[in-house]
Design a protein around this motif. Structure first.
Motif, mmCIF file in Angstrom:
data_model
loop_
_atom_site.group_PDB
_atom_site.id
_atom_site.type_symbol
_atom_site.label_atom_id
_atom_site.label_comp_id
_atom_site.label_asym_id
_atom_site.label_seq_id
_atom_site.Cartn_x
_atom_site.Cartn_y
_atom_site.Cartn_z
ATOM 1 N N VAL A 299 -7.820 2.364 -6.957
ATOM 2 C CA VAL A 299 -6.702 2.088 -6.038
ATOM 3 C C VAL A 299 -6.310 0.615 -6.159
ATOM 4 O O VAL A 299 -5.122 0.271 -6.251
ATOM 5 N N ARG B 32 -12.717 8.089 0.542
ATOM 6 C CA ARG B 32 -11.324 8.427 0.863
ATOM 7 C C ARG B 32 -10.660 7.413 1.780
ATOM 8 O O ARG B 32 -9.524 7.590 2.187
ATOM 9 N N LEU C 20 1.114 3.635 -3.301
ATOM 10 C CA LEU C 20 0.390 4.916 -3.266
ATOM 11 C C LEU C 20 1.329 6.071 -2.926
ATOM 12 O O LEU C 20 1.074 7.209 -3.326
ATOM 13 N N TRP D 199 -4.515 -0.123 -9.364
ATOM 14 C CA TRP D 199 -3.138 0.368 -9.337
ATOM 15 C C TRP D 199 -2.237 -0.558 -8.506
ATOM 16 O O TRP D 199 -1.095 -0.840 -8.883
ATOM 17 N N LEU D 200 -2.765 -1.053 -7.384
ATOM 18 C CA LEU D 200 -1.954 -1.968 -6.557
ATOM 19 C C LEU D 200 -1.546 -3.201 -7.377
ATOM 20 O O LEU D 200 -0.414 -3.671 -7.287
ATOM 21 N N LEU E 257 0.825 -1.214 0.000
ATOM 22 C CA LEU E 257 0.000 0.000 0.000
ATOM 23 C C LEU E 257 0.852 1.255 0.000
ATOM 24 O O LEU E 257 0.645 2.159 -0.810
ATOM 25 N N ALA F 37 -10.625 -0.818 -1.045
ATOM 26 C CA ALA F 37 -10.515 0.592 -1.437
ATOM 27 C C ALA F 37 -11.271 0.828 -2.731
ATOM 28 O O ALA F 37 -11.822 -0.106 -3.334
ATOM 29 N N HIS F 38 -11.277 2.067 -3.145
ATOM 30 C CA HIS F 38 -11.803 2.482 -4.449
ATOM 31 C C HIS F 38 -11.208 1.565 -5.531
ATOM 32 O O HIS F 38 -10.030 1.232 -5.484
ATOM 33 N N LEU G 124 -1.433 11.210 2.247
ATOM 34 C CA LEU G 124 -1.931 9.967 2.832
ATOM 35 C C LEU G 124 -1.756 10.032 4.344
ATOM 36 O O LEU G 124 -0.636 10.138 4.829
ATOM 37 N N TRP H 1 -6.130 11.305 1.913
ATOM 38 C CA TRP H 1 -6.726 9.969 2.003
ATOM 39 C C TRP H 1 -6.375 9.380 3.352
ATOM 40 O O TRP H 1 -5.311 9.679 3.914
ATOM 41 N N VAL I 193 -8.919 3.960 2.739
ATOM 42 C CA VAL I 193 -8.192 2.795 2.229
ATOM 43 C C VAL I 193 -7.998 1.890 3.441
ATOM 44 O O VAL I 193 -7.381 2.305 4.428
#
Ligand SMILES: *Cc1c(COP(=O)(O)O)cnc(C)c1O
Length: 405
Positions: A261, A237, A127, A264-265, A123, A257-258, A179, A208, A239
């Motif tokens: 997100v 918002r 991010l 992307w991970l 994470l 999460a969204h 973050l 976030w 995570v």
């Protein structure tokens, strides 16, 4: 040279009472446990050290689900998730967990990890790129600290719970991505982060909020929904990182999460990409664990846990008041993590040893896991304890304190 250097450092740890030792458990994770060296007769111990809060780690339904999962999906996953290790069992677990978190994170998707340590590294590195700043509570878990150190993002730490100072740091921050990173339940103190206020800060500063709920998932909130359920929070918002080796009784972790997100991970998180997927049987058993946690059995187990916590706090509160000369302090915690702070490393070790002679197993936690001069016994309770177990511990501590009970 290396060996001499390391030997010297080991001796330093000895002289500071910081050398760590493993104990060998010869029976499953449960309050009453056989421990001892591999070839010596086992010794029964009553333990207050696991994070198996609901007593599921040795639950027959989970043992069966693991065996069934192994029969259906085999033993090893064979590869990382992106190569060929992502099985139907992992997929179904991720869907079940997404359903679990979607009341709190609208449209949430989830991604599973082999451990919580890896999930936090993933994470924060994925991010926390060069465009980001990370704001972290100083008492966050080591895996969040390591993730933040490994990330390209700039890192600012705020003293434990000092959201006023965090607000100042956020106001001055000029990076486009911010973050805020926190344990929901602090692992060595048992207290809760003020998640509603943290989320309000995140909203006010376009940041976030990354929440590590290792000790809240399954324990807090209605039906064990976790810290977000406990506080009734809902936001895009958020995570969320939950672990499956504590209350859930198995192993592994997940991020909710969204969806972007999560996408992307999968692309960027090296601790996700470059490691073998956990055994699919574990994921299969997690689905059974989730049913236990959210069902009537989970509710009953959480009720027991709350009863034991209340009894322990009442007894130890009285003991610390009656023995002020010892300087023991019971941490302000409503969770099953009930630390008794004694101060020096030596005193913590001596107290743990005195309990051990009485057949009670409570770990002494020392720096660097906790700040200097706050060495403590980290007492953890489980629904698998019986009332007489909790009373055996409080009597043992009273004896160690020199107060006949
Ligand atoms: C235990 C823990 C982790 C790590 O999870 P594992 O699955 O044991 O690797 C992360 N964060 C916190 C707060 C923890 O207590």
């Amino acid at each position: 040279m290396l060996i001499q250097h390391l030997s010297r450092r080991l001796r330093e740890l000895d002289t500071q009472s910081l050398r760590r030792q493993r104990r060998i458990a010869q029976s499953p994770c449960a309050p009453h446990r056989q421990t001892g060296a591999a070839h010596a007769p086992a010794r029964p111990m009553l333990s207050f050290c696991s994070n198996d809060y609901l007593g599921l780690a040795n639950h027959p339904a989970l043992v069966d689900a693991l065996a069934e999962g192994a029969r259906r999906f085999g033993a090893g996953s064979g590869a990382s998730h992106l190569v060929s290790g992502h099985s139907l069992a992992h997929e179904q677990m991720e869907e079940a967990l997404a359903g679990w978190l979607s009341p709190h994170i609208p449209g949430a998707r989830t991604l599973s990890f082999a451990t919580g340590y890896l999930a936090n590294l993933a994470l924060l590195t994925a991010l926390g790129d060069g465009q980001a700043s990370i704001f972290a509570d100083k008492l966050n878990h080591a895996s969040l600290i390591d993730g933040a150190l490994l990330a390209k993002a700039s890192l600012q730490r705020y003293p434990h719970g000092r959201l006023d100072l965090l607000a100042g740091q956020l106001a001055q921050c000029r990076t486009p991505i911010k973050l805020i990173v926190t344990d929901a339940v602090f692992s060595m103190d048992g207290d809760l982060a003020d998640l509603p206020e943290l989320l309000a800060l995140a909203e006010a500063h376009d940041a976030w909020l990354v929440v590590d709920d290792a000790h809240g998932f399954g324990v807090l909130g209605e039906h064990g929904g976790g810290s977000l359920a406990h506080f009734g929070l809902r936001s895009e918002r958020l995570v969320y990182m939950g672990t499956l080796g504590k209350a859930a009784g198995l192993a592994g972790a997940f991020v909710a999460a969204h969806p972007v997100v999560i996408d992307w991970l999968v692309q960027a998180a090296r601790p996700y990409i470059y490691t073998t997927a956990a055994m699919p049987a574990i994921a299969h058993a997690v689905c059974t664990s989730l049913q236990l946690i959210a069902g009537p059995e989970g509710d009953a187990r959480r009720a027991r846990l709350r009863r034991w916590t209340a009894i322990l706090r009442a007894e130890l509160g009285a003991l610390t008041r009656e023995t002020p000369r010892l300087g023991w302090r019971l941490a302000a915690s409503d969770t099953p993590i009930q630390p008794l702070v004694v101060g020096s490393n030596n005193m913590a070790l001596a107290l743990a040893a005195s309990l051990e002679r009485q057949g009670l197993w409570v770990p002494a936690i020392r720096p660097p896991t906790v700040p200097a001069n706050t060495a403590r016994l980290r007492i953890t309770l489980s629904a698998a304890h019986a009332e007489e177990d909790v009373r055996a511990l409080t009597s043992g501590l009273a004896l160690a304190a020199g107060r006949p009970s």
